[in-house]
Design a protein around this motif. Structure first.
Motif, PDB file in Angstrom:
ATOM      1  N   ARG A  95       0.607   4.346   5.330  1.00 47.00           N
ATOM      2  CA  ARG A  95       1.645   4.999   4.530  1.00 47.00           C
ATOM      3  C   ARG A  95       1.419   4.744   3.029  1.00 47.00           C
ATOM      4  O   ARG A  95       1.639   5.624   2.187  1.00 47.00           O
ATOM      5  CB  ARG A  95       3.018   4.478   4.953  1.00 47.00           C
ATOM      6  N   LEU A  96       0.947   3.541   2.692  1.00 47.28           N
ATOM      7  CA  LEU A  96       0.644   3.230   1.295  1.00 47.28           C
ATOM      8  C   LEU A  96      -0.459   4.129   0.745  1.00 47.28           C
ATOM      9  O   LEU A  96      -0.376   4.617  -0.382  1.00 47.28           O
ATOM     10  CB  LEU A  96       0.217   1.763   1.173  1.00 47.28           C
ATOM     11  N   PHE A  97      -1.503   4.342   1.548  1.00 49.70           N
ATOM     12  CA  PHE A  97      -2.576   5.224   1.102  1.00 49.70           C
ATOM     13  C   PHE A  97      -2.066   6.660   0.933  1.00 49.70           C
ATOM     14  O   PHE A  97      -2.528   7.389   0.052  1.00 49.70           O
ATOM     15  CB  PHE A  97      -3.746   5.191   2.089  1.00 49.70           C
ATOM     16  N   SER A  98      -1.114   7.050   1.753  1.00 49.46           N
ATOM     17  CA  SER A  98      -0.523   8.384   1.623  1.00 49.46           C
ATOM     18  C   SER A  98       0.275   8.488   0.323  1.00 49.46           C
ATOM     19  O   SER A  98       0.252   9.523  -0.343  1.00 49.46           O
ATOM     20  CB  SER A  98       0.378   8.685   2.822  1.00 49.46           C
ATOM     21  N   ILE A  99       0.974   7.412  -0.043  1.00 49.72           N
ATOM     22  CA  ILE A  99       1.663   7.378  -1.334  1.00 49.72           C
ATOM     23  C   ILE A  99       0.634   7.501  -2.453  1.00 49.72           C
ATOM     24  O   ILE A  99       0.849   8.197  -3.452  1.00 49.72           O
ATOM     25  CB  ILE A  99       2.480   6.077  -1.483  1.00 49.72           C
ATOM     26  N   GLY A 100      -0.500   6.822  -2.262  1.00 49.24           N
ATOM     27  CA  GLY A 100      -1.572   6.901  -3.248  1.00 49.24           C
ATOM     28  C   GLY A 100      -2.088   8.327  -3.422  1.00 49.24           C
ATOM     29  O   GLY A 100      -2.344   8.775  -4.546  1.00 49.24           O
TER      30      GLY A 100
END
Length: 225
Positions: free
Chosen positions: A53-58
């Motif tokens: 999910r963090l990479f998706s925010i990125g």
């Protein structure tokens, strides 16, 4: 000296302490209690969902198409390479995919992932990279150190874990994160760099707490009965 080179000097003593942790030592020599590893496996599985999910925010906060593609590749690597490894391990420990999916995150897992997601949401793309950097980089650090060490492990599955995180593929995964961090910190003020360094240092402490959680098979301090 790049920002990540300076950063490594700050976090290396913390990461070095991981190597002396009973959980990591048990992985290295093959003596780790399998129940502890299974607890880590399930907790890390739910952790990786939030990590992706963090990479998706990125990807959403990326400032150009190349950066967006890089974050998409990192999310894909987490969702497939790492999570596939976990599913494969789970089968060998007789843990079903359903059991993995139904795992309730422990208090350390919740605290760690909540901290990363909070920091990623607060700032720009540099915050996202700072939040994800420790996990990928420190796992590669551990994998490479254990792969180089003279050890006599008698547990094939733990050796497979070590080789995974020491692999060329995972090293490239980590290098992508380092290159992103150095790219987005060019021209940043000392105050901004200090703020990003603090995120990486705190996530490094959270990583130690995560190893502790696995070693002690912790869930919540006051369990609900």
């Amino acid at each position: 000296m790049t920002f990540t080179e300076q950063l490594f000097q700050r976090v290396e003593p913390i990461w070095e302490s991981y190597l002396g942790h009973p959980f990591i030592k048990g992985l290295s020599d093959g003596t780790l209690d399998e129940e502890k590893f299974k607890h880590w496996l399930k907790q890390d599985y739910v952790y990786l969902i939030e990590y992706a999910r963090l990479f998706s925010i990125g990807a959403a906060k990326s400032t150009d198409l190349n950066m967006m593609m890089t974050f998409a590749d990192l999310a894909n690597g987490t969702l497939h390479t790492e999570m596939d490894l976990h599913r494969g391990y789970a089968k060998q420990f007789y843990i079903s995919e359903e059991e993995l999916e139904q795992t309730e995150p422990a208090q350390t897992t919740v605290a760690y992932t909540s901290y990363m997601l909070n920091k990623a949401q607060q700032g720009g793309i540099e915050n996202v990279i700072a939040a994800v950097l420790t996990c990928t980089w420190s796992y590669n650090y551990i994998g490479l150190k254990l792969a180089e060490a003279e050890r006599h492990t008698h547990h094939a599955l733990y050796d497979e874990w070590i080789q995974m995180y020491a692999s060329e593929e995972f090293t490239e995964f980590k290098d992508m994160c380092i290159e992103l961090m150095d790219s987005v910190t060019e021209g940043k003020s000392e105050e901004e760099l200090k703020r990003l360094e603090d995120i990486v240092v705190k996530t490094s402490y959270y990583e130690y707490m995560f190893w502790d959680m696995a070693e002690n098979i912790e869930t919540w301090t006051t369990p609900i009965k």
